[in-house]
Design a protein around this motif. Structure first.
Motif, PDB file in Angstrom:
ATOM      1  N   ASN A 184      29.406 -38.543  17.746  1.00 33.24           N
ATOM      2  CA  ASN A 184      28.811 -39.385  16.707  1.00 33.24           C
ATOM      3  C   ASN A 184      28.556 -40.802  17.233  1.00 33.24           C
ATOM      4  OD1 ASN A 184      29.804 -41.521  14.413  1.00 33.24           O
ATOM      5  ND2 ASN A 184      28.413 -39.985  13.597  1.00 33.24           N
ATOM      6  N   ALA A 212      29.223 -41.077   6.988  1.00 33.92           N
ATOM      7  CA  ALA A 212      29.851 -42.288   7.548  1.00 33.92           C
ATOM      8  C   ALA A 212      31.219 -41.990   8.122  1.00 33.92           C
ATOM      9  CB  ALA A 212      29.952 -43.368   6.479  1.00 33.92           C
ATOM     10  N   LEU A 213      31.841 -40.906   7.675  1.00 33.29           N
ATOM     11  CA  LEU A 213      33.220 -40.663   8.085  1.00 33.29           C
ATOM     12  C   LEU A 213      33.339 -39.343   8.824  1.00 33.29           C
ATOM     13  CD1 LEU A 213      34.642 -41.994   4.793  1.00 33.29           C
ATOM     14  CD2 LEU A 213      34.991 -43.036   7.001  1.00 33.29           C
ATOM     15  N   LEU A 236      34.021 -37.377  17.255  1.00 35.28           N
ATOM     16  CA  LEU A 236      33.780 -38.818  17.108  1.00 35.28           C
ATOM     17  C   LEU A 236      32.940 -39.352  18.263  1.00 35.28           C
ATOM     18  CD1 LEU A 236      37.190 -40.137  15.794  1.00 35.28           C
ATOM     19  CD2 LEU A 236      34.971 -40.640  14.784  1.00 35.28           C
ATOM     20  N   LYS A 272      38.339 -48.568   7.503  1.00 32.90           N
ATOM     21  CA  LYS A 272      38.467 -49.005   6.109  1.00 32.90           C
ATOM     22  C   LYS A 272      37.135 -49.571   5.609  1.00 32.90           C
ATOM     23  CE  LYS A 272      41.953 -51.726   7.079  1.00 32.90           C
ATOM     24  NZ  LYS A 272      42.032 -51.382   8.524  1.00 32.90           N
ATOM     25  N   VAL A 297      39.314 -46.188  15.921  1.00 32.95           N
ATOM     26  CA  VAL A 297      37.936 -45.787  16.242  1.00 32.95           C
ATOM     27  C   VAL A 297      37.183 -46.940  16.919  1.00 32.95           C
ATOM     28  CG1 VAL A 297      35.803 -44.784  15.339  1.00 32.95           C
ATOM     29  CG2 VAL A 297      37.979 -44.226  14.273  1.00 32.95           C
ATOM     30  N   MET A 309      41.412 -36.379   7.612  1.00 32.28           N
ATOM     31  CA  MET A 309      40.060 -36.839   7.245  1.00 32.28           C
ATOM     32  C   MET A 309      39.539 -36.075   6.041  1.00 32.28           C
ATOM     33  SD  MET A 309      39.141 -39.428   8.780  1.00 32.28           S
ATOM     34  CE  MET A 309      37.400 -39.605   8.486  1.00 32.28           C
ATOM     35  N   THR A 355      44.157 -51.490  12.104  1.00 28.91           N
ATOM     36  CA  THR A 355      42.857 -52.050  12.471  1.00 28.91           C
ATOM     37  C   THR A 355      41.954 -50.970  13.099  1.00 28.91           C
ATOM     38  OG1 THR A 355      41.779 -53.797  13.722  1.00 28.91           O
ATOM     39  CG2 THR A 355      43.701 -52.828  14.761  1.00 28.91           C
ATOM     40  N   GLY A 356      40.676 -51.002  12.738  1.00 27.47           N
ATOM     41  CA  GLY A 356      39.703 -50.105  13.371  1.00 27.47           C
ATOM     42  C   GLY A 356      39.730 -48.658  12.912  1.00 27.47           C
ATOM     43  N   ASP A 399      37.568 -57.763   2.518  1.00 29.84           N
ATOM     44  CA  ASP A 399      38.293 -57.267   3.684  1.00 29.84           C
ATOM     45  C   ASP A 399      39.324 -58.316   4.100  1.00 29.84           C
ATOM     46  OD1 ASP A 399      38.986 -55.595   5.683  1.00 29.84           O
ATOM     47  OD2 ASP A 399      37.161 -55.849   6.880  1.00 29.84           O
TER      48      ASP A 399
END
Ligand SMILES: Nc1ncnc2c1ncn2[C@@H]1O[C@H](COP(=O)(O)OP(=O)(O)OP(=O)(O)O)[C@@H](O)[C@H]1O
Length: 499
Positions: A374, A157-158, A371, A207, A409, A165, A203-204, A285
């Motif tokens: 992905n 997922a990451l 990224l 999280k 992201v 990272m 944001t984005g 959240d």
């Protein structure tokens, strides 16, 4: 009774390194150093290749002992026995990585209904042969599954190869297993509910993705009778964006309500705290957006582990974990009295900062291409390396190496879509012209040349550039969202006209 066997000094050293590796965080540099020590070579290879080599060495060493009639841990005592047991466990776990991964995918497809684990019997038999009791064998199967899920979700997922990272993955692993998996295995595996987590970051940044990795990797007991784990991990993570709900509906969404509790409550409603399974996690959240009365109720859940649905005096129990996140500056909110200190202290057994994309890109130039690859893969359903390279190069040329990626992201996902549609992404205009915006505002203030509208528009534009959302700017300035948007749009047009 025969005299117990002892390991040779060389074997003992080897299996000590294996035991340390087995209990080390797989995303840590220590683990990599141990793996290299085990293979006795400093080969340049990927992490997966390194692990395969380690497993080959361990299997071969155990096989050698077996062939000479010295492979059964029950023939040993003390440290030697436990070293051999750990090495066999390490071997069994790694040999079942692919079946576990296939099972995780099958369970994901099957959804909330737990499915049978086709290889559980084999694993349990092999563990029993090591001299473990049935309950211990079951717990090891459960821990193997948990470790594999954690590895799978944290790793897939990451995406990202930057040092920050790597640190994030390491922190998420520790959040699930603590920094001493031995202690977790012995004492904490069923006592993690009070370990709440606060995820902070712009944001984005991911999280939500980080929270999902934690939430899907909790301990799940195995049911020996049905041959299934007692819960599907798809049910063990419930996510709610708290800023989506008007105050009047939020409590009902969280705690549920009884029929007739308020106008419109025509039926009983189960809130997320009732629906969350005992080994699950609730992700709250935008926690920085909730009112003080809701904070007090959530604090009670965390402190007493009980809550009452709206319109009811019955107190229900909540046994899951709480993960919360915000992109707002919590320190400021606490200073201003908008976020209670007692709630903060209850939330932050662990506090993890998810790094912004610009930091990641500056640390590691391959971050963006990885990224983009992905994102395309998720979008198109298959690997598209050439297209990913072309898009990454296009973004690099247009935006330059220091672009701020204010939407992180999430912005990159849109940038990839825009590139697919138009072959161009110019970046967020407010940021591209960001230095100019701040300079113009400061110059206007010092020259006294700004009227109230110009001052507000400039300030809103600047905040929007930093915070990335109209809501956030509205909150910060006390203006309503539409006014903020109007100012920001006006500022954008002015910027565009002056360039
Ligand atoms: N490291 C990553 N690898 C792959 N995808 C990522 C990564 N980080 C984020 N994403 C993707 O970016 C998007 C935004 O991520 P997410 O919603 O988790 O951000 P967030 O930090 O929770 O944002 P917000 O604060 O606005 O709620 C999602 O589609 C997510 O899957």
């Amino acid at each position: 009774m025969n005299k117990p066997l002892t390991l040779t000094a060389v074997d003992r050293d080897f299996f000590r390194a294996v035991a340390l590796a087995a209990f080390a965080n797989p995303f840590s540099p220590e683990r990599e150093a141990l793996d290299r020590q085990i293979i006795g070579d400093d080969l340049r290879c990927s992490r997966d290749e390194l692990i395969d080599l380690v497993v080959d060495r361990v299997t071969a060493r155990l096989e050698g002992l077996r062939r000479s009639g010295k492979g059964d841990p029950v023939l040993y005592r003390g440290e030697d026995r436990s070293l051999l047991q750990t090495a066999f466990q390490f071997d069994i776990y790694h040999r079942y990585r692919a079946p576990f991964d296939a099972f995780i995918l099958d369970q994901q497809r099957a959804g909330d209904r737990p499915i049978k684990v086709p290889f559980a019997g084999e694993v349990l038999d092999q563990l029993e042969r090591l001299g473990y009791s049935r309950p211990d064998c079951l717990r090891y199967l459960e821990i193997f599954y948990q470790i594999r899920r954690a590895f799978y979700f944290i790793d897939t997922a990451l995406v990202g190869l930057s040092p920050s990272m790597h640190t994030l993955r390491l922190q998420l692993w520790n959040n699930i297993f603590t920094c001493d998996i031995n202690l977790y295995d012995q004492r904490l595996w069923d006592r993690m509910e009070d370990f709440s987590t606060l995820l902070l970051g712009e944001t984005g940044t991911g999280k939500g993705a980080a929270a999902a990795a934690i939430g899907r990797s909790g301990f799940i007991p195995f049911d020996d009778k049905t041959g299934c784990f007692k819960d599907s991990f798809t049910r063990t993570f419930i996510s709610r964006n708290l800023s989506q709900y008007p105050e009047s509906l939020l409590e009902s969404e969280l705690f549920g309500h009884r029929k007739g509790a308020f106008t419109g409550a025509i039926d009983n409603h189960e809130g997320v705290f009732t629906r969350c399974s005992a080994h699950g996690s609730i992700f709250l959240d935008e926690i920085g957006d909730v009112s003080i009365p809701v904070q007090i109720k959530l604090l009670q859940v965390l402190q007493e582990r009980t809550f009452a649905p709206v319109g009811s005096h019955d107190r229900l129990r909540f046994n899951g974990r709480v993960i919360a996140a915000t992109n707002r500056p919590l320190d400021e909110l606490r200073r201003e009295g908008q976020f209670r200190d007692d709630f903060y202290y209850r939330l932050c057994s662990d506090q993890i900062i998810v790094p912004p994309l610009r930091q990641r890109v500056q640390e590691e130039s391959s971050e963006l291409p990885a990224l983009v690859k992905n994102i395309l893969q998720r979008m198109l359903g298959h690997e598209c390396s050439a297209m990913a390279a072309e898009i990454s190069e296009g973004l690099r040329i247009t935006l330059g190496p220091h672009y701020a990626w204010p939407g992180n992201v999430r912005e990159l996902e849109q940038a990839v879509r825009r590139m697919l549609l138009t072959r161009r992404y110019e970046g967020d205009r407010l940021v591209v012209g960001g230095g100019g915006l701040q300079d113009a505002l400061v110059a206007g203030v010092s020259q006294g040349s700004l009227d109230a509208r110009g001052l507000l528009a400039g300030y809103c534009g600047l905040l929007y550039q930093r915070l990335g959302s109209y809501e956030e700017v509205a909150r910060r300035t006390g203006l309503d969202r539409r006014t903020v948007k109007k100012y920001v749009m006006a500022e954008t047009q002015e910027e565009a006209a002056s360039t």
